[in-house]
Each structure stands twice: as structure tokens, then as C-alpha cells.
Design a protein around this motif. Structure first.
Motif, PDB file in Angstrom:
ATOM      1  N   MET A 107      -0.062  -4.014   7.749  1.00  0.00           N
ATOM      2  CA  MET A 107       1.342  -4.511   7.372  1.00  0.00           C
ATOM      3  C   MET A 107       1.951  -4.581   6.777  1.00  0.00           C
ATOM      4  SD  MET A 107      -0.264  -8.493   5.908  1.00  0.00           S
ATOM      5  CE  MET A 107      -0.504  -8.425   3.872  1.00  0.00           C
ATOM      6  N   GLU A 108       3.226  -4.516   5.701  1.00  0.00           N
ATOM      7  CA  GLU A 108       3.990  -4.421   4.625  1.00  0.00           C
ATOM      8  C   GLU A 108       3.860  -5.454   3.943  1.00  0.00           C
ATOM      9  OE1 GLU A 108       8.760  -3.080   3.664  1.00  0.00           O
ATOM     10  OE2 GLU A 108       7.926  -3.354   6.210  1.00  0.00           O
ATOM     11  N   ASN A 109       4.181  -4.442   2.119  1.00  0.00           N
ATOM     12  CA  ASN A 109       3.704  -5.166   1.643  1.00  0.00           C
ATOM     13  C   ASN A 109       5.234  -5.148   0.574  1.00  0.00           C
ATOM     14  OD1 ASN A 109       3.116  -6.260  -1.691  1.00  0.00           O
ATOM     15  ND2 ASN A 109       1.157  -5.232  -0.886  1.00  0.00           N
ATOM     16  N   ASN A 110       6.086  -6.370  -0.041  1.00  0.00           N
ATOM     17  CA  ASN A 110       7.251  -5.985  -0.966  1.00  0.00           C
ATOM     18  C   ASN A 110       6.545  -6.126  -2.097  1.00  0.00           C
ATOM     19  OD1 ASN A 110       8.750  -5.373   1.645  1.00  0.00           O
ATOM     20  ND2 ASN A 110       9.158  -7.874   1.953  1.00  0.00           N
ATOM     21  N   THR A 111       5.313  -5.865  -2.131  1.00  0.00           N
ATOM     22  CA  THR A 111       6.039  -5.784  -4.074  1.00  0.00           C
ATOM     23  C   THR A 111       5.977  -4.951  -4.240  1.00  0.00           C
ATOM     24  OG1 THR A 111       3.751  -7.584  -4.253  1.00  0.00           O
ATOM     25  CG2 THR A 111       4.321  -6.293  -5.519  1.00  0.00           C
ATOM     26  N   LEU A 112       6.456  -4.520  -5.683  1.00  0.00           N
ATOM     27  CA  LEU A 112       7.160  -2.783  -5.763  1.00  0.00           C
ATOM     28  C   LEU A 112       6.112  -2.165  -7.263  1.00  0.00           C
ATOM     29  CD1 LEU A 112       9.597  -0.742  -5.992  1.00  0.00           C
ATOM     30  CD2 LEU A 112       9.677  -2.303  -8.469  1.00  0.00           C
ATOM     31  N   ASP A 145       1.628   0.715   3.853  1.00  0.00           N
ATOM     32  CA  ASP A 145       2.694   1.251   4.179  1.00  0.00           C
ATOM     33  C   ASP A 145       3.552   0.120   2.448  1.00  0.00           C
ATOM     34  OD1 ASP A 145       5.618   1.317   3.940  1.00  0.00           O
ATOM     35  OD2 ASP A 145       5.633  -0.452   5.700  1.00  0.00           O
ATOM     36  N   ARG A 146       3.660   0.798   1.369  1.00  0.00           N
ATOM     37  CA  ARG A 146       4.009  -0.474   0.382  1.00  0.00           C
ATOM     38  C   ARG A 146       5.053   0.261  -0.547  1.00  0.00           C
ATOM     39  NH1 ARG A 146      -1.199  -2.889  -2.094  1.00  0.00           N
ATOM     40  NH2 ARG A 146      -1.843  -2.539  -0.678  1.00  0.00           N
ATOM     41  N   LYS A 147       5.984  -0.894  -0.751  1.00  0.00           N
ATOM     42  CA  LYS A 147       7.834   0.179  -1.753  1.00  0.00           C
ATOM     43  C   LYS A 147       6.939   0.039  -2.759  1.00  0.00           C
ATOM     44  CE  LYS A 147      11.916  -2.435  -3.213  1.00  0.00           C
ATOM     45  NZ  LYS A 147      12.239  -3.948  -3.300  1.00  0.00           N
ATOM     46  N   VAL A 148       7.640   1.382  -3.908  1.00  0.00           N
ATOM     47  CA  VAL A 148       7.022   2.640  -4.951  1.00  0.00           C
ATOM     48  C   VAL A 148       8.412   2.562  -5.663  1.00  0.00           C
ATOM     49  CG1 VAL A 148       4.619   3.324  -3.674  1.00  0.00           C
ATOM     50  CG2 VAL A 148       6.802   4.077  -3.491  1.00  0.00           C
ATOM     51  N   ALA A 149       8.181   3.032  -6.944  1.00  0.00           N
ATOM     52  CA  ALA A 149       9.167   3.348  -8.034  1.00  0.00           C
ATOM     53  C   ALA A 149       8.493   4.498  -8.706  1.00  0.00           C
ATOM     54  CB  ALA A 149       9.199   2.186  -8.556  1.00  0.00           C
ATOM     55  N   PRO A 150       8.885   5.414  -7.803  1.00  0.00           N
ATOM     56  CA  PRO A 150       8.380   6.646  -8.349  1.00  0.00           C
ATOM     57  C   PRO A 150       8.855   7.012  -9.797  1.00  0.00           C
ATOM     58  CG  PRO A 150      10.426   7.286  -6.076  1.00  0.00           C
ATOM     59  CD  PRO A 150       9.788   5.714  -7.091  1.00  0.00           C
ATOM     60  N   MET A 151       7.696   8.122  -9.729  1.00  0.00           N
ATOM     61  CA  MET A 151       8.388   9.224 -11.399  1.00  0.00           C
ATOM     62  C   MET A 151       7.303  10.040 -11.155  1.00  0.00           C
ATOM     63  SD  MET A 151       8.992   7.346 -14.607  1.00  0.00           S
ATOM     64  CE  MET A 151      10.258   5.785 -14.596  1.00  0.00           C
ATOM     65  N   ILE A 152       8.112  11.483 -12.101  1.00  0.00           N
ATOM     66  CA  ILE A 152       7.062  12.478 -11.547  1.00  0.00           C
ATOM     67  C   ILE A 152       7.380  13.147 -12.946  1.00  0.00           C
ATOM     68  CG2 ILE A 152       7.607  15.208 -10.689  1.00  0.00           C
ATOM     69  CD1 ILE A 152       8.480  13.818  -8.713  1.00  0.00           C
TER      70      ILE A 152
END
Length: 110
Positions: free
Chosen positions: A1-6, A58-65
Motif C-alpha cells: 500500500m502506497e503512503n503519500n505522507t512525506l 513504498d514511502r514518499k521521502v525527502a532525503p538529506m545527506i
């Protein structure tokens, strides 16, 4: 199931390890793990991202390195890079604002 929360995806590329953490929209820790990279940063990061995907789906992500080995990878992936001291300072302001002193020890330096 897809989750659209960031969700926030934090990636720390250090001198000896790769660390990954996923936080939800309320900054609750959903996943974290680390592995020694033995100079195979790309493969190690891929393995950790796969583990997070396997656990969270499956998650919508905001990545940072961040991290001593992260700048080149961040540029290559077009992902924001945050210097380690800024990352630690920001986290402490959020999670432990009463902190006066923080000591950060790296894999091969301090």
C-alpha cells in the motif's frame, strides 16, 4: 500500500559506516540502521535503503545527506547536503534543547 505522507530520509555517510533513518511527519523514528561500508558506499547505501523499503513499504521521502563522505554523493544524486555539525546542532535544538555541550565522535576522527 502506497503512503503519500512525506517522510524524512536521513543518510549519514561517514568514514567507516553508512547510517540511514526514516522519520514520519511527526518526527517519530520509523526505521534506522547502519552498516560498515568498507569503501563500498554505493552498495552499502543501496542495501540500507532496500532494508528500509522492505520494512516500511513504498514511502514518499525527502532525503538529506550528511557526513564526511556524503558531499560527493549528495552532488551526484542532487540531494541536499547538510554539514555534520549543523545536523547535530539542529537535532539537539529539537530533541534536547537544554543541551549546553555536545561531543561528536566520528569513525576515524573526533
Amino acid at each position: 500500500m502506497e503512503n503519500n505522507t512525506l517522510h524524512k530520509l536521513g543518510i549519514d555517510i561517514g568514514s567507516t559506516t553508512v547510517k540511514v533513518a526514516v522519520l514520519d511527519e511527526h518526527d517519530n523514528l520509523l526505521f534506522s540502521d547502519y552498516e560498515r561500508h568498507f569503501a563500498n558506499i554505493r552498495e552499502t547505501l543501496s542495501s540500507l535503503i532496500q532494508k528500509a523499503f522492505d520494512q516500511l513499504g513504498d514511502r514518499k521521502v525527502a532525503p538529506m545527506i550528511t557526513g564526511s563522505g556524503g558531499l560527493t554523493l549528495a552532488k551526484h544524486l542532487d540531494v541536499p547536503f547538510v554539514q555534520e555539525v549543523i545536523s547535530v546542532s539542529t537535532a539537539l535544538q529539537h530533541y534536547a534543547p537544554q543541551t549546553d555541550v555536545a561531543i561528536e565522535l566520528g569513525g576515524e576522527d573526533a
